[in-house]
Write an enzyme that holds these catalytic residues in place. Structure first.
Site, PDB file in Angstrom:
ATOM      1  N   HIS A 160       0.806  -1.223   0.000  1.00  0.00           N
ATOM      2  CA  HIS A 160       0.000   0.000   0.000  1.00  0.00           C
ATOM      3  C   HIS A 160       0.840   1.274   0.000  1.00  0.00           C
ATOM      4  O   HIS A 160       0.284   2.365  -0.007  1.00  0.00           O
ATOM      5  CB  HIS A 160      -0.941  -0.001   1.207  1.00  0.00           C
ATOM      6  N   ASP A 369       3.737   9.254  -1.626  1.00  0.00           N
ATOM      7  CA  ASP A 369       2.530   8.608  -1.123  1.00  0.00           C
ATOM      8  C   ASP A 369       2.120   7.495  -2.072  1.00  0.00           C
ATOM      9  O   ASP A 369       2.062   7.706  -3.290  1.00  0.00           O
ATOM     10  CB  ASP A 369       1.390   9.620  -1.001  1.00  0.00           C
TER      11      ASP A 369
END
Length: 417
Positions: A160, A369
């Site tokens: 993730h 991110d």
């Protein structure tokens, strides 16, 4: 986001993640909010699935929670294990490494030993021999190979967060062991093609026993598929909630509070990867260079507390709060409202949706991110009610690949931001 290339409908599914997807409130246990829970819940509930995760030290987590049709399989960890495995290796070694060395990783052999031991504990949990195994994120990168040795399968792994280029990853002293762990999966998935490509190139550079065949890594006796499956949100439900009566009430209160000012919004965990300090410096430069905007704009920064036990996170909180104080001290007129509204806390969902609808500009400016679901939530909430708010989006997010209509930015260029 899928565990592997095949469909697998009707087959039981076991998810492995650092923490169980439930929390205890005033009225008992309930499903937690958050992107991972929202993403995995439909797949798990439709297959009679189970979730293996740390119990958070509770010791009395029920096997099932009302309204969440997933079996909960807790893993108990000692305080020392949490300190070394989670706060140490996962979040002071792997987290900065995988995010491209925004902070310098700390390499401690004691932390590595704890990480290995905890991964073995997760893999040893009894959940039956059948079904698909779906392992999640950087906390459990050794689990796929451990499950394979135990005869489980098929096995999927989803990361993730970003996967860095090979020259960055190669700094990890235990780089071979972690790669071996990941290559125990049948499919290794990422948010973007860039992260997937970084992983493939890393395997090619650090392993002599692999061949790269397109999207497949060929090992001696089997093949590992790599894939890019960006995580998303439940857009339909979020749009409905954005139009709810509770959100409308909250929005009326916010409009009364801010009057006719233009609202700039930031929503993040308080993390050094999120670019909050750079964002605040950009706001300071804007107010300094455009004095006519003082009193006409307000910047709302929602900073959800995160990992306060870790020194680097305490430092970023101190730096953020000092910068907020400096900006408000410089640009607040006597009797006037401050230009920066800093909320160091989580807020209820309807309040967050009201902020999304209120904002004229949402600043999503991480330095790195994996995806960033705030960007997707903002555009969904705006679209649900015919809003025209603008999204300023860092080019270093996975979301930038999908949200091509956003205003791109380089968050390292504070003047440009």
């Amino acid at each position: 986001m899928r565990p592997w290339g095949g469909k697998g409908e009707g087959v039981s599914l076991v998810a492995y993640a650092n923490r169980l997807p439930v929390s205890r409130g005033r009225h008992g246990w309930r499903a937690s909010a958050g992107g991972l829970v929202s993403a995995l819940r439909p797949a798990l509930e439709s297959r009679g699935g189970a979730w293996v995760g740390w119990d958070g030290g509770a010791g009395d987590v029920p096997r099932r929670v009302e309204g969440f049709d997933v079996e909960l399989v807790p893993v108990a960890l000692s305080r020392r294990e949490v300190e070394d495995y989670y706060h140490g290796f996962a979040n002071r070694t792997l987290w900065p490494l995988l995010h491209g060395l925004i902070e310098q990783p700390v390499f401690e052999r004691r932390w590595w030993t704890a990480y290995r031991d905890v991964n073995e504990r997760f893999a040893a949990v009894e959940v039956g021999s059948d079904g698909l195994r779906w392992v999640h994120d950087y906390h459990l990168m050794l689990v796929p190979s451990l499950l394979r040795r135990a005869g489980a399968g098929p096995i999927g792994f989803f990361l993730h967060v970003p996967f860095p280029p090979p020259e960055v990853y190669a700094r990890l002293p235990w780089r071979e062991q972690v790669l071996d762990g990941l290559l125990g999966a049948d499919t290794v998935s990422f948010h973007t093609e860039t992260y997937r490509d970084n992983f493939v190139r890393t395997c090619a550079r650090l392993r002599d026993d692999v061949r790269i065949e397109g999207r497949t890594i060929a090992l001696a006796h089997r093949r590992v598929l790599t894939a890019a499956h960006p995580i998303s949100i439940d857009a339909r439900t979020l749009a409905e909630d954005a139009r709810s009566a509770a959100t409308e009430r909250s929005l009326r209160g916010l409009r009364a509070q801010f009057g006719g000012r233009r609202i700039l919004l930031g929503v993040d965990r308080l993390d050094y990867t999120k670019g909050i300090i750079e964002r605040l410096r950009a706001i300071e430069l804007l107010l300094e260079g455009r004095p006519e905007l003082r009193g006409r704009i307000a910047f709302v920064q929602i900073a959800v507390p995160s990992r306060g036990e870790i020194r680097e996170y305490r430092e970023v909180r101190r730096n953020v709060e000092e910068l907020v104080g400096r900006i408000n001290g410089r640009f607040t007129d006597p009797g006037g409202d401050v230009p920066v509204h800093y909320l160091y806390r989580g807020i209820p969902p309807e309040r967050l949706l009201a902020y999304y609808r209120l904002a004229d500009v949402c600043l999503v400016t991480p330095l790195a991110d994996g995806m960033n679901l705030v960007a997707k939530e903002f555009v969904t909430a705006q679209a649900a009610c015919g809003g025209s708010g603008a999204l300023v989006l860092s080019e270093f997010t996975g979301a930038a690949v999908e949200l091509g209509d956003a205003l791109p930015c380089n968050p390292f260029d504070v003047v440009g931001l």
